[in-house]
Write a protein that holds these residues in place. Sequence first.
Motif, PDB file in Angstrom:
ATOM      1  N   TYR A  94     -78.698 -22.631 -47.621  1.00  0.00           N
ATOM      2  CA  TYR A  94     -79.454 -23.691 -47.836  1.00  0.00           C
ATOM      3  C   TYR A  94     -79.272 -24.608 -46.921  1.00  0.00           C
ATOM      4  CZ  TYR A  94     -81.335 -27.561 -50.813  1.00  0.00           C
ATOM      5  OH  TYR A  94     -81.989 -28.619 -51.263  1.00  0.00           O
TER       6      TYR A  94
ATOM      7  N   ILE B  42     -75.003 -21.396 -50.198  1.00  0.00           N
ATOM      8  CA  ILE B  42     -74.904 -22.977 -49.872  1.00  0.00           C
ATOM      9  C   ILE B  42     -75.072 -23.072 -48.224  1.00  0.00           C
ATOM     10  CG2 ILE B  42     -73.770 -24.753 -49.763  1.00  0.00           C
ATOM     11  CD1 ILE B  42     -72.253 -23.943 -52.254  1.00  0.00           C
TER      12      ILE B  42
ATOM     13  N   VAL C 202     -73.577 -25.102 -55.907  1.00  0.00           N
ATOM     14  CA  VAL C 202     -72.469 -25.784 -55.903  1.00  0.00           C
ATOM     15  C   VAL C 202     -71.663 -25.704 -57.031  1.00  0.00           C
ATOM     16  CG1 VAL C 202     -71.641 -28.252 -55.299  1.00  0.00           C
ATOM     17  CG2 VAL C 202     -73.436 -27.107 -54.026  1.00  0.00           C
TER      18      VAL C 202
ATOM     19  N   GLN D 171     -83.286 -26.131 -55.422  1.00  0.00           N
ATOM     20  CA  GLN D 171     -82.255 -27.120 -55.234  1.00  0.00           C
ATOM     21  C   GLN D 171     -80.861 -26.494 -54.996  1.00  0.00           C
ATOM     22  OE1 GLN D 171     -82.330 -30.694 -55.329  1.00  0.00           O
ATOM     23  NE2 GLN D 171     -84.345 -29.825 -54.931  1.00  0.00           N
ATOM     24  N   SER D 172     -79.944 -27.127 -54.386  1.00  0.00           N
ATOM     25  CA  SER D 172     -78.646 -26.490 -54.179  1.00  0.00           C
ATOM     26  C   SER D 172     -77.696 -26.546 -55.330  1.00  0.00           C
ATOM     27  CB  SER D 172     -78.141 -26.981 -52.877  1.00  0.00           C
ATOM     28  OG  SER D 172     -77.750 -28.337 -53.019  1.00  0.00           O
TER      29      SER D 172
ATOM     30  N   THR E  62     -76.932 -32.391 -50.713  1.00  0.00           N
ATOM     31  CA  THR E  62     -75.880 -31.405 -50.854  1.00  0.00           C
ATOM     32  C   THR E  62     -74.432 -31.782 -50.548  1.00  0.00           C
ATOM     33  OG1 THR E  62     -77.570 -29.756 -50.790  1.00  0.00           O
ATOM     34  CG2 THR E  62     -75.392 -28.926 -50.671  1.00  0.00           C
TER      35      THR E  62
ATOM     36  N   LYS F 134     -80.090 -31.490 -47.295  1.00  0.00           N
ATOM     37  CA  LYS F 134     -78.802 -31.412 -46.511  1.00  0.00           C
ATOM     38  C   LYS F 134     -77.829 -32.420 -46.972  1.00  0.00           C
ATOM     39  CE  LYS F 134     -80.512 -28.663 -42.790  1.00  0.00           C
ATOM     40  NZ  LYS F 134     -80.663 -28.737 -41.448  1.00  0.00           N
TER      41      LYS F 134
END
Length: 291
Positions: A91, A88, A51, A46-47, A103, A100
């Motif tokens: 990612y 990021i 973030v 997971q991003s 995010t 995408k």
Amino acid sequence: MAGLSLQHPWAFAFGLLGNVISFMTFLAPIPTFYRIYKTKSTEGFQSVPYVVALFSAMLWIFYALIKTGEGFLITINAAGCVIESIYISMYFVYAPKKGKLFTAKIMALLNVGVFGLILLTTLLIFKGDKRVVMLGWICVGFSVSVFVAPLSIIKRVIQTRSVEYMPFSLSLSLTLSAVVWFLYGLLIKDKYVALPNVLGFTFGIVQMGLYMFYMNKTPLIAQGKEASKIPAEKEEHVVVNVAKLSSALPEKSYEVHPVTEMSIPRKSCATDAVPANRDALVTHGPGVTVV
């Protein structure tokens, strides 16, 4: 910076040490992203932690610029912004379309919307010392919320009796970072830097204590309200996947079903229960807050 070192020689030392430790912590996810690069897939990672880490770095840079004389906060968080932006970006390159889009939404909400609101509010409504106080408490509030996030990891360690997803080295580095930045904030008399790191140190100690307690325990696989022990001889094949930090994507359940007496060769239930993405690793915790 020179004035700071003359007035607070120990603060200079702790600030420099804090920069080194925090920089190494920022580099912790490199193995994760090297794997993503090699496989050309995010594989369920997971991003969100990255973030959040980027937002934290942006927030502390803004605070340091408003207060002035906080050179160490600017240097480490500027480095954090660059490193998290690279993570990021990678990612975005390798994530599926759904990842995408998610995010992009999170970044638009947090890094653009929330940060923009904080910036405008503090600059237009507050002035002088009140601006520093307001921004300082915002930073404290966000840092506390991030430090509380490991509670979910601690709960999972207790439930599964496994520390596979809570590396001791990462817990140690985060604890040392919290101690160093607390002492730095104490020496320069900045309570907004010192306060959240008290909580960070506390949770770090708890995580390391749990690691020492459960490191030699037999892991469990949660199955609803029940848990079945994994045979000791199969332990080396089981790595719990907790890279899915965001609650936005539901976790899959892996159940072990009995094999009936047939002419089919028997298979190890423990092996069948292992998800494909078995060596996923949390390298960023709830998102590293460097203060």
